[in-house]
Write a protein that holds these residues in place. Structure first.
Motif, mmCIF file in Angstrom:
data_model
loop_
_atom_site.group_PDB
_atom_site.id
_atom_site.type_symbol
_atom_site.label_atom_id
_atom_site.label_comp_id
_atom_site.label_asym_id
_atom_site.label_seq_id
_atom_site.Cartn_x
_atom_site.Cartn_y
_atom_site.Cartn_z
ATOM 1 N N ARG A 113 23.152 5.464 30.875
ATOM 2 C CA ARG A 113 23.489 4.474 31.906
ATOM 3 C C ARG A 113 22.574 3.258 31.848
ATOM 4 N NH1 ARG A 113 22.293 6.019 36.418
ATOM 5 N NH2 ARG A 113 21.492 8.155 36.147
ATOM 6 N N TYR A 114 21.298 3.494 31.757
ATOM 7 C CA TYR A 114 20.367 2.367 31.721
ATOM 8 C C TYR A 114 20.436 1.614 30.393
ATOM 9 C CZ TYR A 114 18.259 3.903 36.095
ATOM 10 O OH TYR A 114 18.054 4.238 37.419
ATOM 11 N N GLY A 115 20.959 2.291 29.388
ATOM 12 C CA GLY A 115 21.112 1.596 28.108
ATOM 13 C C GLY A 115 22.086 0.429 28.211
ATOM 14 N N GLN A 116 23.154 0.627 28.991
ATOM 15 C CA GLN A 116 24.132 -0.446 29.176
ATOM 16 C C GLN A 116 23.525 -1.609 29.954
ATOM 17 O OE1 GLN A 116 27.495 1.364 31.098
ATOM 18 N NE2 GLN A 116 27.991 2.696 29.339
ATOM 19 N N LEU A 117 22.729 -1.280 30.998
ATOM 20 C CA LEU A 117 22.081 -2.345 31.770
ATOM 21 C C LEU A 117 21.087 -3.118 30.920
ATOM 22 C CD1 LEU A 117 21.435 -0.439 35.145
ATOM 23 C CD2 LEU A 117 23.250 -2.101 34.628
ATOM 24 N N HIS A 118 20.356 -2.400 30.065
ATOM 25 C CA HIS A 118 19.374 -3.081 29.216
ATOM 26 C C HIS A 118 20.048 -3.983 28.205
ATOM 27 C CE1 HIS A 118 16.527 -3.427 25.790
ATOM 28 N NE2 HIS A 118 15.656 -3.636 26.794
ATOM 29 N N ALA A 119 21.210 -3.526 27.737
ATOM 30 C CA ALA A 119 21.943 -4.354 26.770
ATOM 31 C C ALA A 119 22.442 -5.644 27.404
ATOM 32 C CB ALA A 119 23.111 -3.557 26.192
ATOM 33 N N LYS A 120 22.757 -5.597 28.715
ATOM 34 C CA LYS A 120 23.239 -6.789 29.413
ATOM 35 C C LYS A 120 22.097 -7.641 29.953
ATOM 36 C CE LYS A 120 27.533 -4.558 30.914
ATOM 37 N NZ LYS A 120 28.344 -4.124 32.075
ATOM 38 N N GLY A 121 20.869 -7.152 29.770
ATOM 39 C CA GLY A 121 19.722 -7.903 30.256
ATOM 40 C C GLY A 121 19.461 -7.735 31.721
ATOM 41 N N MET A 123 17.817 -5.179 33.116
ATOM 42 C CA MET A 123 16.562 -4.469 33.383
ATOM 43 C C MET A 123 15.515 -4.924 32.371
ATOM 44 S SD MET A 123 17.387 -0.599 32.032
ATOM 45 C CE MET A 123 15.898 0.001 32.789
ATOM 46 N N THR A 124 14.298 -4.852 32.825
ATOM 47 C CA THR A 124 13.213 -5.342 31.984
ATOM 48 C C THR A 124 12.920 -4.353 30.867
ATOM 49 O OG1 THR A 124 11.525 -4.268 33.337
ATOM 50 C CG2 THR A 124 12.225 -6.496 33.983
ATOM 51 N N ASP A 125 12.162 -4.837 29.890
ATOM 52 C CA ASP A 125 11.772 -3.965 28.764
ATOM 53 C C ASP A 125 10.859 -2.842 29.235
ATOM 54 O OD1 ASP A 125 13.235 -5.498 27.037
ATOM 55 O OD2 ASP A 125 11.528 -6.712 26.348
ATOM 56 N N ALA A 126 10.012 -3.115 30.219
ATOM 57 C CA ALA A 126 9.106 -2.085 30.734
ATOM 58 C C ALA A 126 9.885 -0.945 31.374
ATOM 59 C CB ALA A 126 8.144 -2.702 31.742
ATOM 60 N N GLN A 127 10.950 -1.312 32.139
ATOM 61 C CA GLN A 127 11.769 -0.255 32.750
ATOM 62 C C GLN A 127 12.493 0.571 31.678
ATOM 63 O OE1 GLN A 127 14.069 -2.907 35.256
ATOM 64 N NE2 GLN A 127 12.966 -2.205 37.128
ATOM 65 N N TRP A 128 12.956 -0.118 30.635
ATOM 66 C CA TRP A 128 13.660 0.567 29.541
ATOM 67 C C TRP A 128 12.734 1.547 28.799
ATOM 68 C CZ3 TRP A 128 17.867 2.417 27.963
ATOM 69 C CH2 TRP A 128 18.122 2.677 26.618
#
Length: 346
Positions: A113-121, A123-128
């Motif tokens: 789930r968070y992978g999709q948010l990270h791909a869209k920008g 969430m921050t890199d630290a959260q990822w």
């Protein structure tokens, strides 16, 4: 008067009879053990008493603490490598594994789930990075839980014979506590003690014969291992000779007689007449002046002292240089009761 004469004659007969009985007792021969003197064997040998030992002993234990649910082997049983030996109660380990699997599934779902948010920008890199770390932690915990469950099953690390079973079902097994001991007896070692003065004559290739009276068999010994640390009390060294035991007839603890021969004499081409005579050391006696003698038995079965000179020792025997000839009968046991001319029986 006649009565006195009769009593006198009876007394004479009694005295004569007692004298004859005493004479008979005096003439009773002394029983001894003897040996006919012969040339020493080409292969001189020394005899020792040893004990059979396993080639290797492996203590098999659990790596974790727990209650033993069952032990599937018994003493004396042959075990193959990888065979199940014992099990612990794995209830707690299974519960921990189920929890680790649930945590792993949750972490993987979050990663997706968070992978999709990270791909869209979003969430921050630290959260990822934090999400990925939780997945790695869950994977590590799952591996540990699987290993703990696996450790509840004790498998044989090597093939062998169960020598001793130390734990039974229902007992608590501690880490590194030996559940069973596996013995490798496809080849064994016979350990015996050798006096320090005889160690130099023994080489790794010295020929040996092993007699085990418990099973009534004789074996050919193999390579010899010499100890390097002496017993402080007896000044002897431990020597071990390897013996092939494919049939597993030899068991640890059996008593064995070891005959160790001399290679140099075994390969000698000397004829019988050229080889020296030999006798047991126990047959030698010493006079007050220090000279040596043995008791020999003549053709009329009487014992006589015969002076001898000796050569090199051969285990519990010794070479005879001069004094007696081949074929002479010598007393080896029972000579304590002998005197010159004593009648003997053997």
């Amino acid at each position: 008067m006649k009565l006195l004469n009769v009593l006198g004659l009876c007394l004479v007969f009694v005295i004569v009879g007692c004298g004859q009985q005493a004479q008979k007792r005096e003439k009773a021969p002394t029983r001894v053990r003897t040996e006919v003197v012969e040339p020493a064997s080409k292969e001189s040998s020394q005899s020792y008493v040893g004990v059979v030992e396993e080639n290797e002993a492996t203590a098999v234990s659990f790596t974790t603490m727990g209650t033993v649910r069952r032990v599937l082997v018994s003493e004396g049983q042959a075990v193959a490598r990888g065979q199940l030996i014992a099990e612990l109660d794995d209830t707690q380990a299974r519960n921990i594994l189920e929890g680790a699997r649930a945590s792993m599934a949750q972490a993987e779902d979050a990663l997706a789930r968070y992978g999709q948010l990270h791909a869209k920008g979003s969430m921050t890199d630290a959260q990822w990075v934090e999400v990925q770390s939780k997945v790695a932690q869950a994977r590590s915990q799952l591996a540990v839980a699987e290993k703990n469950l696996s450790d509840c099953r004790l498998l044989a690390p090597v093939s062998g014979i169960v020598g001793r079973k130390n734990v039974s079902a229902g007992e608590t097994a501690m880490p590194s506590q030996a559940v069973v001991t596996l013995l490798d007896i496809t080849s064994v070692k016979v350990r015996f003690s050798v006096p320090e003065a005889e160690m130099a004559a023994i080489t790794p290739q010295s020929p040996t014969r092993i007699l085990v009276e418990a099973i009534g068999r004789e074996f050919q010994g193999g390579r010899i291992e010499k100890g390097v640390q002496a017993d402080a009390l007896t000044h002897t060294y431990d020597v071990r000779v390897r013996v092939e035991n494919k049939e597993r007839a030899l068991l640890p603890g059996m008593v064995a007689k070891v005959a160790l021969g001399s290679v140099s004499e075994a390969t000698s081409v000397a004829t019988t007449s050229e080889r020296p005579l030999s006798l047991p050391l126990t047959s030698l006696q010493r006079r007050p002046d220090g000279t040596l003698f043995v008791w020999t038995v003549s053709s009329d079965n009487t014992a006589h002292r015969s002076s001898v000179t000796i050569g090199a020792p051969q285990g519990n025997r010794v070479e005879i240089s001069t004094g007696i000839a081949e074929g002479t009968r010598v007393v080896t046991e029972g000579y304590q009761k002998l005197s010159e001319g004593t009648k003997v029986v053997y």
